[in-house]
Design a protein around this motif. Structure first.
Motif, short mmCIF file in Angstrom:
data_model
loop_
_atom_site.label_atom_id
_atom_site.label_comp_id
_atom_site.label_asym_id
_atom_site.label_seq_id
_atom_site.Cartn_x
_atom_site.Cartn_y
_atom_site.Cartn_z
N UNK A 68 16.32 3.53 -10.24
CA UNK A 68 16.09 4.25 -8.96
C UNK A 68 14.62 4.23 -8.33
N UNK A 69 13.70 4.25 -9.01
CA UNK A 69 12.45 3.68 -8.48
C UNK A 69 12.29 2.43 -7.71
N UNK A 70 12.83 1.65 -8.46
CA UNK A 70 12.70 0.29 -7.53
C UNK A 70 13.90 0.25 -6.25
N UNK A 71 14.53 1.02 -6.61
CA UNK A 71 15.44 1.15 -5.43
C UNK A 71 14.71 1.82 -4.23
N UNK A 72 13.84 2.90 -4.42
CA UNK A 72 13.19 3.43 -3.54
C UNK A 72 12.02 2.42 -3.01
N UNK A 73 11.28 1.60 -3.76
CA UNK A 73 10.55 0.82 -3.39
C UNK A 73 11.11 0.01 -2.44
N UNK A 74 12.26 -0.69 -2.48
CA UNK A 74 13.17 -1.13 -1.50
C UNK A 74 13.25 -0.79 -0.63
N UNK A 75 13.57 0.63 -0.30
CA UNK A 75 13.90 1.30 0.73
C UNK A 75 12.68 1.71 1.60
N UNK A 76 11.45 1.82 0.81
CA UNK A 76 10.29 1.70 1.63
C UNK A 76 10.07 0.41 2.33
N UNK A 77 10.14 -0.64 1.86
CA UNK A 77 10.16 -1.99 2.35
C UNK A 77 11.13 -1.95 3.62
N UNK A 78 12.08 -1.80 3.36
CA UNK A 78 13.14 -1.61 4.59
C UNK A 78 12.67 -0.86 5.70
N UNK A 79 12.41 0.34 5.31
CA UNK A 79 11.93 1.28 6.15
C UNK A 79 10.49 0.87 7.10
N UNK A 80 9.76 0.13 6.40
CA UNK A 80 8.85 -0.25 7.13
C UNK A 80 9.02 -1.04 8.59
N UNK A 93 0.80 -1.14 -0.02
CA UNK A 93 0.17 -0.12 -0.19
C UNK A 93 0.78 1.28 -0.06
N UNK A 94 2.03 1.20 0.94
CA UNK A 94 2.92 2.24 0.63
C UNK A 94 3.31 2.68 -0.53
N UNK A 95 3.67 1.57 -1.17
CA UNK A 95 4.38 1.71 -2.66
C UNK A 95 3.36 2.45 -3.60
N UNK A 96 1.99 2.06 -3.29
CA UNK A 96 0.93 2.57 -4.57
C UNK A 96 0.92 3.79 -3.87
N UNK A 97 0.71 4.21 -2.56
CA UNK A 97 0.45 5.70 -2.46
C UNK A 97 1.66 6.48 -2.88
N UNK A 101 1.86 4.78 10.22
CA UNK A 101 3.07 4.15 9.26
C UNK A 101 2.80 4.17 7.97
N UNK A 102 1.76 4.12 7.47
CA UNK A 102 1.30 4.00 5.87
C UNK A 102 1.47 5.48 5.40
N UNK A 103 0.95 6.42 6.20
CA UNK A 103 0.96 7.99 5.90
C UNK A 103 2.62 8.49 5.92
N UNK A 104 3.34 7.95 6.92
CA UNK A 104 4.68 8.18 7.10
C UNK A 104 5.57 7.79 5.83
N UNK A 105 5.38 6.35 5.81
CA UNK A 105 6.27 5.80 4.53
C UNK A 105 5.90 6.53 3.42
N UNK A 106 4.45 6.72 2.97
CA UNK A 106 4.08 7.15 1.90
C UNK A 106 4.80 8.58 1.46
#
Lengths: 261, 388, 397
Positions: free
Chosen positions: C325-337, C101-105, C268-273
């Motif tokens: 770099x977009x995928x890299x950010x997606x990975x960062x989001x997942x790790x930041x969760x 969900x974070x990635x989508x938003x 968490x969702x707001x913050x991550x997104x």
């Protein structure tokens, strides 16, 4: 001096047509406070070949880019084949369909093949069926003498080949007028010749051409008129023979002294 | 140009301009404030709607922020009563007395008050080191590097931890807190990540398979996991892997975790810099007879590091923000001290939390934005001097 | 003649310890020895320390009863019957839920902000720029704590809940959304959805063929909307609204019905997104700027309008630059969760490396498993990214 007398030009076409292809009337353009085009007046007849030269910053590229509205002018009028170029989107579309442009840096679409580069506009703008568009594309690729490259990507071609593809791409839209913005300036010397030959053949077929270039040999060979621009205004105009042999204005003499040996 | 000349120009093939056209100012609608507004904000109906929307948003947000931070803020008081709403003072803004009173805690944590001068000396020495390294016109910047990467860590360690032999009373790291801890963690990360990162980057580019494999495994492993897991790993596993008498304290464990994590990311940044150096540089150095170590030290690394300074600074900015994660393994960094302070019953009001977060936000924005400005200035300077 | 040939020069004799090959082997051997010693030493100490603390080893704990509750579970879980292994899966699913969900938003917000930064509208560009600058310079943990403590916890009590028309109730216990309830007659509705989607796809394929043959473009967008949205709506109305919504009802002490969304999850969702969107905005902006202006100028000079130019020329080229770099950010989001552990959202780290580790004490196994999960996600994504990059690379000489 009659309009059909192309003294000094080596190419003798069937004759200039009488309709006015491009007309610029009191054209003025500013970039912010900088007055880049000053009171430009120009009439180009059908079939005429105009070469525009001048020092860098003189506004030559800006002037021809105003013709197909890649740049906007603030005062004066531009007419292309009778249609006025204004902010009206429909008029701009009409004009751009009749005017083709070749850029200094080719601007081919790197993610499409050569054939796709050429068929893109006919399919999406003229709504041609794909088969017909490809036939047209192959026809023009043959005319610029690289039909075998049709399925290659631009990155696989040399600079000269890319520019010839760019010319073919513009021709696929069947324009009445072709604009050339320093088409050979970015090419290695050994490739300049093949592009110029293509342009000469185009002129031979009666295309109306406005060419911004430093290639004076080409000008001598093909041009009906040479325009010399400096500081945003047309300083001197003449037929090539007279222009090179007897330049009248001080700045023209200075410029020719710098670029001719 | 007269009308006659104009007609002549278009009718004839030959034309010579006699009178130069002087530049004129553009028409009024084009320039000045009005022209700019029309072009930039009001050019299409969609743009007009957007402009209106944003102006409304800003008109609500900015006064609200100013109101909270300044106008309705309470500036003096002793406890929560000062910051509660009263009949006369219905809208309360930030509770600044809370900040004034707890400011020493935010800065030093629980560091013993008579020893706090040592922390101040540490801050001063660090500032000197930073300025010496970053100010381009500073003299003997190579000495500055030695000072920053070798002298400073040793002296700071002794100063902050204490050494009874020279009269510095030992202070357990459990008592450290606030800005002190944040700066210590960030500094350790910065100081260790660059040399370690260089070693790892060189290792990854090495032609010796064992060295390369070990470097790749280390880098990819550390970069593939969240920082929290690295901190947990350091926190729970480090005491296990070390004989009991050397068991490191909590802060050291967190520092190890941060250093490992930062080195792996720095390694990739340095590697990109090394790849940007053309082969000719390596070949030239070898042709002159330099050995591997000399070639790296004198020719390649100085260029590689200069080229990637903006990326290095960006990594440092990320590292600075990541120091907040030590919060989660129980270290009292700035954020944790604020968390602890804001739930103190003495200051419990509806605005205390927001005030606390505002303080943290100001701190981090100032530091991070400062660093990013430096990075951008360096980038601009490098671009101007023609380097890649 | 053979005897005239000079003798082959013999290779110069090198002292063995100066031979680079020998040196290289020596260094590597020494390195292996050092690493082996360190690993051995660490393992020995670990075994000793663990034995002394009487902590078990091995993965037997996986099947032991967990005995603790988890506040958000997407699968069956109970504190009395479920194992630690089950808790692992619950945590992992929670991580994936917030990550997806974070990635989508983040993507939606990031693209909007990134494109806005390039807008002609000065105010819009500056506002978007301000957003990016501020968010990127604040630690994520600070933003999460802010969202959780200063916003969500500050929502009013149950009795003073904020009620949004349409069935949304907000208070400090969480967000309460309407729960879709499937009643009878739903078969037709689902069928019409399926028909709509399949029909739209079929129409798209046919339209492409038609354009190639005759040059005309049938109205794909319009027909797609009609089929995917209009048809199901029509069936919905005709069959008599087989999907009802159970709306949350605010009682005196509780809220009955509806879906309860934890404030931890929302924070968490707001913050991550919002955090990741700022970085995605920069990636998008860089991607669009990477496409030279000459490309759109060439397209315009051919008569292409801005819409098709964007679609056919600019975006395909920009995406090549944006996707890595977009995928890299997606990975960062997942790790930041994983920062969920700071605000109590039961993600993998909080449940497994937090509670399970505390209860079993088996730090090495638990942390190793957690790291392995993230490693697998990272490496899998990297591999897919490399594969994509190679396929999409522009063909050059």
């Amino acid at each position: 001096m009659s309009a059909d007398n192309n003294s000094g030009s080596l190419l003798k076409p069937a004759g200039l047509r009488t309709e006015v292809a491009v007309e610029l009337i009191a054209l003025n353009k500013w970039y912010g406070d900088f007055h880049v085009l000053r009171d430009i007046n120009l009439k180009v007849r059908g079939g005429e070949r105009i070469v525009i030269c001048g020092p860098s910053g003189s506004g030559k590229s800006t002037m021809i880019r105003c013709i197909n509205r890649l740049e906007e002018h603030q005062s004066g009028q531009i007419f292309v084949d009778g249609v006025e170029v204004t902010a009206d989107l429909k008029k701009i579309d009409e004009v751009r369909r009749e005017v083709g442009m070749v850029f200094q840096h080719f601007n081919l679409f790197p993610h499409l093949t050569v054939l796709e580069n050429c068929t893109l506009a006919p399919i999406w703008v003229r709504k041609m069926p794909k088969g017909e568009a490809e036939d047209v594309a192959r026809h023009y690729l043959t005319r610029v003498k690289i039909p075998e490259q049709a399925n290659k990507y631009p990155g696989q071609l040399s600079g000269g080949q890319q520019q010839r593809v760019a010319i073919a791409r513009a021709l696929c839209m069947n324009p009445k007028i072709m604009l050339f913005d320093e088409p050979t300036s970015a090419l290695d010397p050994e490739m300049v010749k093949e592009v110029l030959e293509t342009m000469v053949a185009l002129a031979h077929d009666g295309m109306t051409m406005l060419v911004v270039t430093h290639e004076m040999g080409f000008a001598r060979q093909v041009a009906n008129r040479i325009l010399f621009m400096d500081e945003g205004q047309i300083v001197e105009t003449n037929v090539p023979g007279e222009f090179f042999a007897h330049p009248q204005h001080e700045r023209t003499k200075l410029f020719l002294g710098q670029i001719l040996r | 140009m007269t009308m006659a000349e104009g007609d002549l120009a278009v009718a004839e093939m030959a034309f010579v301009r006699r009178a130069t056209i002087e530049p004129r100012p553009p028409p009024a609608a084009m320039t000045g404030a009005i022209g700019w507004l029309r072009a930039n904000l009001l050019s299409t109906p969609f743009n007009i709607a957007l402009t209106v929307l944003i102006v409304l948003l800003l008109a609500w947000a900015i006064p609200e922020i100013v109101r909270f931070l300044v106008i309705d803020a309470v500036w003096s008081g002793n406890d929560r009563d000062a910051c509660l709403w009263t009949v006369q003072h219905r809208e309360i803004g930030a509770c600044w007395p809370f900040v004034w009173e707890r400011l020493p805690y935010f800065i030093y944590g629980s560091y013993p008050i008579p020893q706090r001068w040592r922390v101040d000396v540490f801050f001063l020495m660090l500032a000197v080191g930073v300025v010496w390294l970053l100010w381009l016109k500073a003299p003997r910047r190579d000495l500055g590097a030695v000072y920053f990467f070798i002298v400073l860590p040793v002296v700071s360690y002794i100063l902050l931890t204490g050494w009874s032999r020279i009269g510095l009373e030992p202070v357990d790291s459990v008592l450290w807190g606030g800005v002190l801890v944040t700066i210590v963690v960030a500094s350790v990360g910065i100081v260790f990540s660059l040399p370690l990162g260089i070693i790892l980057a060189l290792g990854r580019r090495s032609r010796m398979p064992v060295v390369r494999t070990l470097s790749v495994i280390f880098i990819e492993f550390v970069r593939g996991v969240p920082l929290i897991t690295v901190l947990f790993m350091a926190g729970v596993m480090l005491p296990l892997f070390v004989p009991e008498q050397y068991s490191p304290d909590k802060l050291v464990r967190a520092l190890v975790g941060i250093a490992i994590f930062a080195s792996a990311y720095m390694a990739e940044v340095v590697r990109a810099g090394l790849q940007a150096i053309p082969r000719g540089q390596y070949e030239g150095a070898m042709a002159v007879g330099l050995g591997y170590a000399q070639m790296m030290r004198l020719v390649v690394l100085p260029q590689a590091l200069t080229v990637t300074i903006p990326n290095i600074v960006n990594t440092y900015i990320g590292l600075f923000k990541d120091t907040t994660l030590v919060f989660i393994v129980g270290i009292f960094d700035l954020l944790r001290t604020i968390e602890v302070a804001r739930i103190d019953p003495k200051w419990a009001t509806p605005v205390t939390s927001t005030t606390g977060y505002a303080v943290a936000a100001i701190f981090y924005v100032v530091f991070c934005y400062g660093m990013s400005r430096y990075a951008r200035a360096t980038e601009a300077r490098l671009a101007k001097s023609g380097r890649r | 003649m053979p005897s005239d040939l000079p003798a082959q020069p013999r290779p110069a004799r090198v002292v063995f310890y100066n031979d680079p090959k020998v040196r290289s082997i020596a260094y590597q051997f020494a390195l292996c020895v050092v690493v082996a010693l360190l690993v051995y030493g660490a393992a020995r100490n670990a075994i000793d320390n663990l034995a002394r603390a009487q902590i078990a080893s091995g993965f037997g704990f996986w099947n032991q009863t967990a005995g603790f509750d988890i506040s958000q579970t997407l699968i069956e879980y109970s504190s009395r019957g479920s194992t630690y292994g089950r808790a692992f899966w619950v945590g992992l699913l929670n991580t994936l839920l917030v990550a997806v969900l974070g990635i989508v938003f983040a993507t939606i917000i990031g693209f909007i902000v990134g494109i806005s930064r390039l807008s002609n509208n000065w105010l819009l560009a500056k506002a978007a720029g301000g957003y990016v600058e501020i968010i990127r310079n604040l630690p994520l943990l600070l933003q999460l704590l802010f969202w959780y403590n200063a916003v969500l916890k500050a929502l009013p009590d149950l009795r003073d809940s904020i009620i949004i028309p349409g069935g949304l109730i907000l208070n400090n216990r969480g967000f309460f959304l309407p729960l879709p309830v499937l009643k009878g007659g739903v078969g037709f509705f689902e069928l019409s959805l399926l028909v709509g989607v399949v029909g739209a796809l079929a129409f798209y394929v046919w339209a492409r063929g038609r354009q190639e043959r005759t040059g005309q473009r049938p109205p794909v967008l319009l027909v797609t909307l009609l089929l995917v949205v209009g048809l199901p709506l029509a069936v919905f109305a005709m069959v008599g609204r087989p999907i009802g919504f159970e709306f949350p009802q605010a009682g005196r002490f509780n809220i009955a019905g509806g879906i309860e969304v934890l404030p931890e999850f929302v924070a968490l969702l707001f913050g991550l997104s919002i955090y990741t969107a700022a970085f995605i905005a920069e990636v998008v902006r860089a991607g669009i700027l990477a496409v030279s202006r000459g490309q759109s100028e060439a397209a315009y000079s051919l008569g292409l309008r801005p819409g098709p130019t964007l679609r056919l020329i600019v975006v395909p080229q920009a995406m090549r630059v944006i996707i890595p770099p977009l995928t890299s950010q997606y990975l960062n989001l997942t790790k930041n969760s994983s920062l969920a552990v700071a605000i109590g959202y039961p993600d993998l780290v909080q449940v497994f490396t937090g509670t399970v580790l505390n209860q079993t004490g088996q730090a090495v196994e638990v942390v190793a498993i957690t790291m392995l999960v993230y490693l697998v996600i990272s490496l899998a994504t990297s591999m897919i990214m490399n594969f994509y990059n190679r396929r999409m690379a522009l063909v050059e000489r």
